[in-house]
Design a protein around this motif. Sequence first.
Motif, PDB file in Angstrom:
ATOM      1  N   SER A 156       0.855  -1.191   0.000  1.00 18.14           N
ATOM      2  CA  SER A 156       0.000   0.000   0.000  1.00 18.14           C
ATOM      3  C   SER A 156       0.888   1.237   0.000  1.00 18.14           C
ATOM      4  O   SER A 156       1.623   1.487   0.962  1.00 18.14           O
ATOM      5  CB  SER A 156      -0.913  -0.004   1.231  1.00 18.14           C
ATOM      6  OG  SER A 156      -1.818  -1.085   1.173  1.00 18.14           O
ATOM      7  N   PHE A 158       1.166   5.220   0.065  1.00 22.72           N
ATOM      8  CA  PHE A 158       0.424   6.427   0.431  1.00 22.72           C
ATOM      9  C   PHE A 158       1.143   7.617  -0.195  1.00 22.72           C
ATOM     10  O   PHE A 158       2.294   7.904   0.138  1.00 22.72           O
ATOM     11  CB  PHE A 158       0.324   6.550   1.952  1.00 22.72           C
ATOM     12  CG  PHE A 158      -0.629   5.539   2.538  1.00 22.72           C
ATOM     13  CD1 PHE A 158      -1.947   5.879   2.799  1.00 22.72           C
ATOM     14  CD2 PHE A 158      -0.219   4.242   2.789  1.00 22.72           C
ATOM     15  CE1 PHE A 158      -2.837   4.949   3.308  1.00 22.72           C
ATOM     16  CE2 PHE A 158      -1.097   3.300   3.298  1.00 22.72           C
ATOM     17  CZ  PHE A 158      -2.412   3.646   3.560  1.00 22.72           C
ATOM     18  N   GLU A 180      -1.893  -0.950  -4.007  1.00 19.26           N
ATOM     19  CA  GLU A 180      -2.935  -0.060  -3.495  1.00 19.26           C
ATOM     20  C   GLU A 180      -2.341   1.330  -3.280  1.00 19.26           C
ATOM     21  O   GLU A 180      -1.170   1.463  -2.914  1.00 19.26           O
ATOM     22  CB  GLU A 180      -3.452  -0.621  -2.167  1.00 19.26           C
ATOM     23  CG  GLU A 180      -4.550   0.195  -1.520  1.00 19.26           C
ATOM     24  CD  GLU A 180      -5.141  -0.516  -0.314  1.00 19.26           C
ATOM     25  OE1 GLU A 180      -6.368  -0.685  -0.282  1.00 19.26           O
ATOM     26  OE2 GLU A 180      -4.368  -0.923   0.586  1.00 19.26           O
ATOM     27  N   GLY A 182      -3.032   5.219  -1.372  1.00 17.76           N
ATOM     28  CA  GLY A 182      -3.803   5.953  -0.387  1.00 17.76           C
ATOM     29  C   GLY A 182      -3.355   7.400  -0.343  1.00 17.76           C
ATOM     30  O   GLY A 182      -2.420   7.812  -1.039  1.00 17.76           O
ATOM     31  N   ASN A 183      -4.034   8.178   0.492  1.00 14.08           N
ATOM     32  CA  ASN A 183      -3.834   9.623   0.614  1.00 14.08           C
ATOM     33  C   ASN A 183      -2.814   9.913   1.717  1.00 14.08           C
ATOM     34  O   ASN A 183      -2.936   9.423   2.838  1.00 14.08           O
ATOM     35  CB  ASN A 183      -5.196  10.253   0.934  1.00 14.08           C
ATOM     36  CG  ASN A 183      -5.172  11.757   0.963  1.00 14.08           C
ATOM     37  OD1 ASN A 183      -4.270  12.387   1.485  1.00 14.08           O
ATOM     38  ND2 ASN A 183      -6.230  12.352   0.415  1.00 14.08           N
ATOM     39  N   ASN A 207      -6.946  13.656  -2.952  1.00 11.87           N
ATOM     40  CA  ASN A 207      -7.829  12.653  -3.557  1.00 11.87           C
ATOM     41  C   ASN A 207      -8.115  12.983  -5.019  1.00 11.87           C
ATOM     42  O   ASN A 207      -8.113  12.096  -5.887  1.00 11.87           O
ATOM     43  CB  ASN A 207      -9.149  12.556  -2.789  1.00 11.87           C
ATOM     44  CG  ASN A 207      -9.041  11.702  -1.547  1.00 11.87           C
ATOM     45  OD1 ASN A 207      -8.049  11.009  -1.347  1.00 11.87           O
ATOM     46  ND2 ASN A 207     -10.054  11.755  -0.705  1.00 11.87           N
ATOM     47  N   ILE A 210      -4.900  12.341  -7.138  1.00 10.48           N
ATOM     48  CA  ILE A 210      -4.625  10.907  -7.298  1.00 10.48           C
ATOM     49  C   ILE A 210      -5.626  10.277  -8.263  1.00 10.48           C
ATOM     50  O   ILE A 210      -5.254   9.484  -9.133  1.00 10.48           O
ATOM     51  CB  ILE A 210      -4.653  10.193  -5.926  1.00 10.48           C
ATOM     52  CG1 ILE A 210      -3.444  10.607  -5.090  1.00 10.48           C
ATOM     53  CG2 ILE A 210      -4.683   8.674  -6.111  1.00 10.48           C
ATOM     54  CD1 ILE A 210      -3.427  10.049  -3.675  1.00 10.48           C
ATOM     55  N   GLU A 211      -6.904  10.653  -8.123  1.00  7.97           N
ATOM     56  CA  GLU A 211      -7.915  10.079  -9.012  1.00  7.97           C
ATOM     57  C   GLU A 211      -7.702  10.531 -10.452  1.00  7.97           C
ATOM     58  O   GLU A 211      -7.882   9.748 -11.398  1.00  7.97           O
ATOM     59  CB  GLU A 211      -9.316  10.460  -8.540  1.00  7.97           C
ATOM     60  CG  GLU A 211     -10.404   9.763  -9.343  1.00  7.97           C
ATOM     61  CD  GLU A 211     -11.800   9.977  -8.781  1.00  7.97           C
ATOM     62  OE1 GLU A 211     -12.760   9.450  -9.386  1.00  7.97           O
ATOM     63  OE2 GLU A 211     -11.943  10.659  -7.743  1.00  7.97           O
ATOM     64  N   CYS A 218      -9.332   7.078  -3.341  1.00  8.19           N
ATOM     65  CA  CYS A 218      -8.669   6.656  -2.096  1.00  8.19           C
ATOM     66  C   CYS A 218      -9.688   6.407  -0.984  1.00  8.19           C
ATOM     67  O   CYS A 218     -10.615   7.190  -0.795  1.00  8.19           O
ATOM     68  CB  CYS A 218      -7.681   7.723  -1.633  1.00  8.19           C
ATOM     69  SG  CYS A 218      -6.280   7.949  -2.742  1.00  8.19           S
ATOM     70  N   ASN A 219      -9.479   5.328  -0.250  1.00  7.65           N
ATOM     71  CA  ASN A 219     -10.310   5.079   0.945  1.00  7.65           C
ATOM     72  C   ASN A 219      -9.447   4.912   2.198  1.00  7.65           C
ATOM     73  O   ASN A 219      -9.944   4.485   3.235  1.00  7.65           O
ATOM     74  CB  ASN A 219     -11.216   3.867   0.741  1.00  7.65           C
ATOM     75  CG  ASN A 219     -10.453   2.616   0.348  1.00  7.65           C
ATOM     76  OD1 ASN A 219      -9.265   2.482   0.647  1.00  7.65           O
ATOM     77  ND2 ASN A 219     -11.110   1.694  -0.326  1.00  7.65           N
ATOM     78  N   MET A 241     -12.723   7.713   4.334  1.00 14.04           N
ATOM     79  CA  MET A 241     -11.366   7.176   4.424  1.00 14.04           C
ATOM     80  C   MET A 241     -11.054   6.749   5.855  1.00 14.04           C
ATOM     81  O   MET A 241     -11.435   7.429   6.809  1.00 14.04           O
ATOM     82  CB  MET A 241     -10.333   8.219   3.984  1.00 14.04           C
ATOM     83  CG  MET A 241     -10.385   8.562   2.508  1.00 14.04           C
ATOM     84  SD  MET A 241      -8.942   9.533   1.969  1.00 14.04           S
ATOM     85  CE  MET A 241      -9.197  11.056   2.884  1.00 14.04           C
TER      86      MET A 241
END
Length: 315
Positions: A156, A158, A180, A182-183, A207, A210-211, A218-219, A241
Motif C-alpha cells: 500500500s 500512500f 494499493e 492511499g492519501n 484525492n 490521485i484520481e 482513495c479510501n 477514508m
Amino acid sequence: MKKAMIIVLFFLAVWIFVNTPIVNNYVTGLKENALPAVKESNSLMESIKKNASTYEKPPSDAKIDRVWKAIPGYSGVKVDISASYKNMKKLGVFDEKKLVFTQIKPKIHLNDLPASPIYRGHPDKPMVSFIINVAWGNEYLSDMLATLKKHNVSASFFLEGNWVKKNPELAKMIVSAGHEVGNHSYSHPDMAKLTAAQAREQMVKTNEIIEAATEVKCNLFAPPSGSYRDETVKVAKELNMKTVMWTVDTVDWKKPTPEVLINRVMGKIDNGSMVLMHPTESTAASLDRLITLIKQKKLKIGTVSNLLNEERIMK
C-alpha cells in the motif's frame, strides 16, 4: 370365474417362485451387503459431526482497543457437515483435508466503530502489510517495485498530492503494478496543527489529484509523520477514508544498514502488523531479504485493505 381363477393361479406361482431357496438366498445377500454400507455411511457422518467442533472458531467483532485503537473484526469458521460428507463419501473415511468450511461474519464491523485511527490488523490474522509513504525518493521506487513483483507481493503506497502532481507517471506505474494507493496529504503538513477545514482541504485536493492521475478513489489516509488529532480522523471518516498508522517502523529515514533495518522489523513483526517504510536506499537494499524472512514466519503479505477485511485466512 375363469378369469378370477387365472389371477389366483398367477399370484400363487409368483409366491412359490419368490420363496424358493435361490431367491431367498439372493435377497438375503442383498440385505447383508447393504447393511455394512449403511453402517459405514452413518459412521462417517457421526465422525464428521463429532470432530466438527475441533475445527470451528467463533467470529471476533471489531472493537476500539485502549492501546491499539480501532481493530478490525475477523470472521469465524464453521464446518459444513453436508458438504464435508459428500467430499469424503467416496472413500468412506474421515479426512480433515476434505472438510468444507463456511465463514461466519462478525456482528460489529470496522465501519460501525466511531472515528478512530488503525494501527494494526486483527491479531489472529496471519497477514502483514507494507505501508510505503511517498513524498520523495523517486530514485529507489523502481528497485522496490521490481522486488515486490519478484515476490508477487502487493503493498500500500500512500502518496503525497504534490508529489503525484509532479510525478503522475510514477503514480500510474505503482497502480498498474497492482499496488494499493492511499492519501498522504497534499503538502506533508503537521495535521495535528491544522483546523478541520484545513485538514479537509489537504485530503480532498490529494484525492482529486490521485484520481485524476490513476483513476483510483482513495479510501485510506496516512497522516504525515503519524501526526493527527481527533478532528483529523473524523474528517477522514467523513470523506469515507480510514486513518492508517503503523505497528512496526523501519525508521528507514535514518539510513540504517540493511541488517539493522531487518532486525528491527523481524524483532517486532507478528499477525496483523503494518510495517512503515519509505522509498529509501536502506529499504530498497533490505526489501528482498525482509520479504523472504516474513514469509518464512508463515505470514502472508497483502495490502492494508486486505489486512483489514474480515475474511479468515484458512491454513
